[in-house]
Design a protein around this motif. Structure first.
Motif, PDB file in Angstrom:
ATOM      1  N   LYS A 166      -3.583   4.707   0.293  1.00 52.60           N
ATOM      2  CA  LYS A 166      -4.369   4.217   1.433  1.00 52.60           C
ATOM      3  C   LYS A 166      -4.739   5.388   2.345  1.00 52.60           C
ATOM      4  N   ASN A 167      -3.771   6.296   2.531  1.00 54.35           N
ATOM      5  CA  ASN A 167      -3.984   7.474   3.383  1.00 54.35           C
ATOM      6  C   ASN A 167      -3.273   8.673   2.771  1.00 54.35           C
ATOM      7  N   THR A 210       3.975  -0.717   4.199  1.00 51.33           N
ATOM      8  CA  THR A 210       3.445   0.435   3.463  1.00 51.33           C
ATOM      9  C   THR A 210       4.614   1.237   2.916  1.00 51.33           C
ATOM     10  N   ASP A 220       0.853  -1.186   0.000  1.00 49.90           N
ATOM     11  CA  ASP A 220       0.000   0.000   0.000  1.00 49.90           C
ATOM     12  C   ASP A 220       0.891   1.240   0.000  1.00 49.90           C
ATOM     13  N   ASN A 262      -3.878   6.135  -5.941  1.00 44.22           N
ATOM     14  CA  ASN A 262      -4.951   5.685  -5.041  1.00 44.22           C
ATOM     15  C   ASN A 262      -4.390   5.312  -3.662  1.00 44.22           C
ATOM     16  N   SER A 297       1.053   5.296   1.310  1.00 47.06           N
ATOM     17  CA  SER A 297       0.525   6.450   2.031  1.00 47.06           C
ATOM     18  C   SER A 297       1.275   7.687   1.565  1.00 47.06           C
TER      19      SER A 297
END
Length: 297
Positions: free
Chosen positions: A46-47, A91, A4, A44, A6
């Motif tokens: 995650k955060n 991440t 992911d 896109n 961020s």
């Protein structure tokens, strides 16, 4: 990318001295500019986290020999706190500057997480003491500061000096080799230094692989990438505050970054110095975003 992502937005410009025609350096607009040109949407994340910078100033401080040291220290502490509160294992943390002084906050956070390496990809070494800086801008000394060279107030925040050990740093891409005193500073350090000529000679992917080998041999907890876009050739990225003709192209960048980003020990990467004011139509930033997406996927 399997991980992911961020995004951390650090729209900060107090490390740069403004040019005569500027009201302030435009690098603080970079996160919003990249969002406008589709980076966030394509990634896109995650955060998304953000820490707005203070108003621009050019307060020279005699004691430290730099401009805006206290605002830079305060921001670095807040930045470090935001990273430590919101980082996640497995991440990839993408930090969008800002000028190069955001490295100090990233470094403070990583020092508190363990023993980290630094892959410093930049068209300049940024490894000089304040006495060699004509401007007093911290963005031109950030590598020195995070490895312990400079005034204690900046190099030893919260008694964490050094934030990175010199032998755990690779500095590569410097095209500004005509100032001998600047270059001697880094050559006399323990940093693994590859100017642009030696980077080409050693090989782009191989230099990254050499760095990863060092990370394993030293059993480091992880590593971080600093990517100043002025390492790119002026023909493809002139939207920077200190331009130089020579530099790497996007194929070279991919060869350098992909092995690093794919490595499980990569904490993330920060992007600095791209100034939207010098690219009002996105002529240079749009290809930059497209190439970055390809590298990150």
């Amino acid at each position: 990318m399997k991980k992911d992502i961020s995004i951390f937005e650090f729209p900060f410009n107090l490390g740069l001295t403004k040019k005569e025609h500027e009201t302030e350096p435009g690098v603080k607009k970079l996160p919003d500019w990249l969002r406008k040109l589709g980076l966030h949407q394509k990634i896109n994340p995650k955060n998304i986290f953000r820490l707005d910078g203070p108003e621009y100033a050019m307060d020279y401080d005699e004691e430290t020999g730099v401009k805006n040291p206290y605002a830079i220290i305060e921001y670095a502490k807040k930045q470090s706190g935001l990273i430590l509160k919101n980082y996640q294992k497995d991440t990839f943390h993408l930090m969008l500057g800002g000028d190069c002084s955001i490295l100090i906050g990233s470094a403070l956070a990583l020092k508190q997480l363990g023993n980290y390496g630094l892959f410093y990809l930049d068209g300049h070494t940024d490894y000089i003491p304040p006495r060699l800086s004509p401007s007093g801008g911290v963005a031109g000394m950030d590598l020195a500061i995070v490895s312990g060279l400079g005034h204690e107030k900046l190099t030893n925040i919260d008694h964490l000096k050094p934030y990175f050990s010199e032998e755990h740093i690779f500095c590569l891409g410097n095209a500004e080799t005509d100032d001998e005193e600047y270059v001697e500073q880094i050559q006399n350090s323990d940093i693994h230094y590859f100017d642009l000529y030696n980077l080409r000679k050693n090989g782009f992917r191989k230099t990254s692989e050499d760095f990863l080998k060092m990370v394993e041999e030293k059993n480091l907890d992880g590593f971080f990438i600093h990517f100043d876009v002025d390492v790119l050739n002026d023909k493809i990225m002139p939207a920077v505050d200190s331009r130089m003709e020579d530099g790497i192209d996007y194929n070279n960048l991919k060869d350098i970054l992909q092995p690093l980003i794919e490595n499980e020990k990569c904490f993330g990467m920060e992007i600095t110095i791209l100034d939207p004011d010098y690219d009002p139509n996105g002529e240079f930033t749009k290809p930059f975003v497209n190439n970055l997406i390809q590298i990150l996927q």
